[in-house]
Design a protein around this motif. Structure first.
Motif, short mmCIF file in Angstrom:
data_model
loop_
_atom_site.label_atom_id
_atom_site.label_comp_id
_atom_site.label_asym_id
_atom_site.label_seq_id
_atom_site.Cartn_x
_atom_site.Cartn_y
_atom_site.Cartn_z
N ILE A 51 4.89 -3.92 -1.03
CA ILE A 51 3.49 -3.62 -0.73
C ILE A 51 2.63 -3.98 -1.93
CG2 ILE A 51 1.86 -1.73 -0.35
CD1 ILE A 51 3.87 -0.40 1.43
N ASP A 52 1.47 -4.59 -1.66
CA ASP A 52 0.45 -4.84 -2.69
C ASP A 52 -0.65 -3.81 -2.52
OD1 ASP A 52 1.26 -7.35 -4.05
OD2 ASP A 52 1.12 -8.19 -2.02
N ILE A 53 -1.11 -3.28 -3.63
CA ILE A 53 -2.19 -2.28 -3.62
C ILE A 53 -3.27 -2.80 -4.56
CG2 ILE A 53 -2.81 0.11 -4.09
CD1 ILE A 53 0.26 0.72 -3.97
N ARG A 54 -4.49 -2.88 -4.06
CA ARG A 54 -5.57 -3.36 -4.92
C ARG A 54 -6.87 -2.66 -4.59
NH1 ARG A 54 -8.55 -6.80 -1.86
NH2 ARG A 54 -7.50 -7.67 -0.05
N GLN A 55 -7.74 -2.65 -5.57
CA GLN A 55 -9.05 -2.07 -5.38
C GLN A 55 -9.93 -3.07 -4.66
OE1 GLN A 55 -11.02 -1.18 -9.05
NE2 GLN A 55 -12.75 -0.20 -8.08
N LYS A 56 -10.68 -2.59 -3.68
CA LYS A 56 -11.59 -3.47 -2.95
C LYS A 56 -12.81 -3.76 -3.81
CE LYS A 56 -13.91 -4.01 1.46
NZ LYS A 56 -14.14 -3.43 2.76
N VAL A 150 0.24 5.13 -0.25
CA VAL A 150 -0.92 6.00 -0.01
C VAL A 150 -1.03 7.04 -1.13
CG1 VAL A 150 -1.82 7.82 1.52
CG2 VAL A 150 -1.01 5.65 2.48
N THR A 151 0.09 7.62 -1.52
CA THR A 151 0.10 8.61 -2.60
C THR A 151 -0.41 8.00 -3.91
OG1 THR A 151 1.95 9.79 -1.57
CG2 THR A 151 1.58 10.19 -3.91
N VAL A 152 0.09 6.83 -4.26
CA VAL A 152 -0.35 6.14 -5.48
C VAL A 152 -1.85 5.89 -5.43
CG1 VAL A 152 -0.20 3.94 -6.74
CG2 VAL A 152 1.89 5.10 -5.99
N CYS A 153 -2.35 5.46 -4.28
CA CYS A 153 -3.78 5.15 -4.12
C CYS A 153 -4.67 6.37 -4.28
CB CYS A 153 -4.05 4.52 -2.77
SG CYS A 153 -3.47 2.83 -2.61
N ILE A 155 -4.09 9.28 -5.67
CA ILE A 155 -4.06 9.82 -7.03
C ILE A 155 -4.87 8.93 -7.96
CG2 ILE A 155 -2.56 10.25 -9.02
CD1 ILE A 155 -0.47 11.30 -7.00
N HIS A 156 -4.72 7.63 -7.83
CA HIS A 156 -5.49 6.69 -8.66
C HIS A 156 -7.00 6.86 -8.42
CE1 HIS A 156 -6.33 3.13 -11.01
NE2 HIS A 156 -7.08 2.69 -10.01
N LEU A 157 -7.41 6.94 -7.16
CA LEU A 157 -8.83 7.11 -6.85
C LEU A 157 -9.37 8.44 -7.38
CD1 LEU A 157 -8.96 5.70 -3.20
CD2 LEU A 157 -10.03 4.69 -5.25
N ALA A 158 -8.60 9.52 -7.23
CA ALA A 158 -9.05 10.84 -7.70
C ALA A 158 -9.17 10.87 -9.23
CB ALA A 158 -8.10 11.92 -7.22
N GLU A 159 -8.21 10.27 -9.92
CA GLU A 159 -8.27 10.24 -11.38
C GLU A 159 -9.43 9.37 -11.87
OE1 GLU A 159 -4.34 9.20 -12.72
OE2 GLU A 159 -3.71 11.30 -12.63
N LYS A 160 -9.67 8.28 -11.18
CA LYS A 160 -10.78 7.40 -11.54
C LYS A 160 -12.12 8.11 -11.33
CE LYS A 160 -12.11 2.66 -10.95
NZ LYS A 160 -11.99 1.45 -10.20
N GLU A 161 -12.22 8.84 -10.23
CA GLU A 161 -13.44 9.60 -9.94
C GLU A 161 -13.67 10.67 -11.01
OE1 GLU A 161 -14.64 12.73 -6.57
OE2 GLU A 161 -14.10 10.73 -5.83
#
Length: 164
Positions: A51-56, A150-153, A155-161
């Protein structure tokens, strides 16, 4: 199925292994540093990208995209009116399926649900290893790689926020 994630290693540009409850390496989260946008790859033990995960880019609010084999699989955004808890919506590429992620994301205590049915629980409670949280996949007919992504995403979004 239960997976263990070493939390202190989580970060942009970092690589870290996700293990099963027997201590066997199952997935590698490969953070891609030096990119214009935050990018991760979820790989199997042989190094094959699952799976690839990237920020839009150019989104009004932070959004992460999950792709498999170059095809969109899911889009993750924070729900607009979620004051008491972190709440994220995962829209699958089929257009009609949405997963709901809610709980205390930064504390690593949250659930992933589909239509009110529990798919996975993310928690530190049942672990005695410091700086580790578990992803307990409840339904066996779900895609564990997608739930890990989904978990990685979220957590990444919450930490970034939190940093902003």
């Amino acid at each position: 199925m239960r997976f263990l994630v070493r939390d202190r290693l989580l970060g942009f540009g970092d690589d870290y292994w996700i293990e099963d409850d027997q201590g066997n390496k199952v997935f590698l989260v490969d953070g891609k540093a030096m990119r214009l946008r935050d990018t991760f790859e979820l790989k199997d033990t042989r190094g094959r990208v699952l799976i690839d995960i990237r920020q839009k880019m150019f989104a009004l609010r932070d959004t992460m995209i999950i792709e498999r084999d170059g095809e969109p699989l899911a889009t993750i955004k924070r729900k607009r009116l979620s004051l008491l808890r972190n709440h994220y919506r995962v829209s699958l590429a089929d257009g009609g399926t949405e997963l709901d992620v809610s709980g205390k994301i930064l504390d690593r205590e949250f659930a992933i649900e589909y239509d009110g049915e529990l798919l996975a629980v993310v928690s530190r409670r049942w672990l005695h290893v410091r700086e580790t949280y578990g992803v307990d996949v409840v339904r066996e007919d779900t895609d564990p790689a997608l739930l890990i992504a989904v978990t990685v995403c979220v957590i990444h979004l919450a930490e970034k926020e939190r940093e902003d």
